[in-house]
Design a protein around this motif. Structure first.
Motif, mmCIF file in Angstrom:
data_model
loop_
_atom_site.group_PDB
_atom_site.id
_atom_site.type_symbol
_atom_site.label_atom_id
_atom_site.label_comp_id
_atom_site.label_asym_id
_atom_site.label_seq_id
_atom_site.Cartn_x
_atom_site.Cartn_y
_atom_site.Cartn_z
ATOM 1 N N GLN A 1 -14.685 15.521 21.179
ATOM 2 C CA GLN A 1 -13.606 16.471 21.467
ATOM 3 C C GLN A 1 -13.422 17.499 20.355
ATOM 4 N N ILE A 2 -14.059 17.283 19.219
ATOM 5 C CA ILE A 2 -13.958 18.253 18.129
ATOM 6 C C ILE A 2 -14.475 19.607 18.579
ATOM 7 N N VAL B 1 -11.939 21.520 20.716
ATOM 8 C CA VAL B 1 -10.867 22.133 19.930
ATOM 9 C C VAL B 1 -11.384 23.385 19.228
ATOM 10 N N ASN C 1 -11.687 26.400 21.545
ATOM 11 C CA ASN C 1 -10.438 26.955 22.062
ATOM 12 C C ASN C 1 -9.797 27.799 20.958
ATOM 13 N N LYS D 1 -7.259 29.899 20.726
ATOM 14 C CA LYS D 1 -5.809 29.835 20.533
ATOM 15 C C LYS D 1 -5.421 28.517 19.867
ATOM 16 N N ALA D 2 -5.937 27.411 20.390
ATOM 17 C CA ALA D 2 -5.629 26.104 19.806
ATOM 18 C C ALA D 2 -6.070 26.067 18.347
ATOM 19 N N LEU D 3 -7.271 26.556 18.082
ATOM 20 C CA LEU D 3 -7.802 26.531 16.724
ATOM 21 C C LEU D 3 -6.952 27.368 15.775
ATOM 22 N N PHE E 1 -3.753 28.127 15.961
ATOM 23 C CA PHE E 1 -2.479 27.490 15.661
ATOM 24 C C PHE E 1 -2.640 26.169 14.911
ATOM 25 N N ILE E 2 -3.755 25.491 15.096
ATOM 26 C CA ILE E 2 -4.029 24.289 14.308
ATOM 27 C C ILE E 2 -4.295 24.679 12.861
ATOM 28 N N VAL E 3 -5.035 25.779 12.654
ATOM 29 C CA VAL E 3 -5.274 26.274 11.297
ATOM 30 C C VAL E 3 -3.955 26.681 10.640
ATOM 31 N N SER F 1 -0.983 25.601 11.382
ATOM 32 C CA SER F 1 -0.242 24.364 11.146
ATOM 33 C C SER F 1 -0.771 23.652 9.904
ATOM 34 N N GLY F 2 -2.083 23.633 9.753
ATOM 35 C CA GLY F 2 -2.683 23.006 8.580
ATOM 36 C C GLY F 2 -2.300 23.712 7.293
#
Length: 142
Positions: A58-59, A62, A65, A67-69, A71-73, A75-76
Motif C-alpha cells: 500500500q506504500i 499512498v 495519490n 493529494k494524500a501525499l 497532506f501526509i508530508v 502532517s509529518g
C-alpha cells in the motif's frame, strides 16, 4: 468500549509516557538531536508495523495519490516541528507546565476542524473545549 475510544485512551497514556521518558532522557543531551533519534526509532517501528501487517504494497498507493501525499508530508513536517518544540520546552521547563500547554492543541484542532473541515460541535462539546482552555490556563498559572 468503542475501538476509537480505546485507541484514543491508549494514545493519551503513551503521550504522557513520552513526556516523562523524554524529560528523563533529555538530561545532559541536546533536545534536537534527541528528537531526531526518537524520530528514527519511530520510523523504524512503524515500518515494522506495516511489514508485519502485510501492508507494504500500500506504500505505492499512498505515494501515487498526490493529494494524500502532500497532506501526509505537511502532517509529518508539522509533527516534526511540534516534537522539536516540545522536547526543547520540556528540556527547559517543567513537564507539569509544558504538557498542559501542549494540550492546547486539542482546542486548536477542534477550531481548525470547524473552520477547515466543516465539522460541527455541540453546545456541550463547545463547553468542553472552553473548559480545556481554562484548565490549561489554571494549570500553568497555579
Amino acid at each position: 468500549m468503542a475501538s476509537w475510544l480505546l485507541f484514543a485512551l491508549l494514545s493519551a497514556v503513551m503521550a504522557a509516557l513520552v513526556s516523562i521518558f523524554g524529560k528523563i532522557g533529555l538530561e545532559g543531551v541536546d533536545a534536537n538531536t534527541a528528537t531526531a533519534i526518537r524520530a528514527v526509532i519511530m520510523a523504524a517501528f512503524l515500518v515494522g508495523v506495516v511489514l508485519v501487517e502485510g501492508k507494504a504494497t500500500q506504500i505505492g498507493e499512498v505515494l501515487a495519490n498526490r493529494k494524500a501525499l502532500l497532506f501526509i508530508v505537511l502532517s509529518g513536517l508539522a509533527g516534526a516541528l511540534s516534537w522539536l518544540f516540545y522536547f526543547m520546552a520540556i528540556k527547559m521547563g517543567e513537564v507539569s507546565k509544558v504538557a498542559p500547554i501542549d494540550k492546547l492543541s486539542v482546542v486548536l484542532a477542534v477550531l481548525f476542524a470547524l473552520l477547515f473541515l466543516g465539522e460541527k460541535l455541540s453546545l456541550l462539546g463547545g463547553i468542553g473545549v472552553v473548559l480545556i482552555g481554562v484548565g490549561v490556563l489554571l494549570t500553568v498559572i497555579g
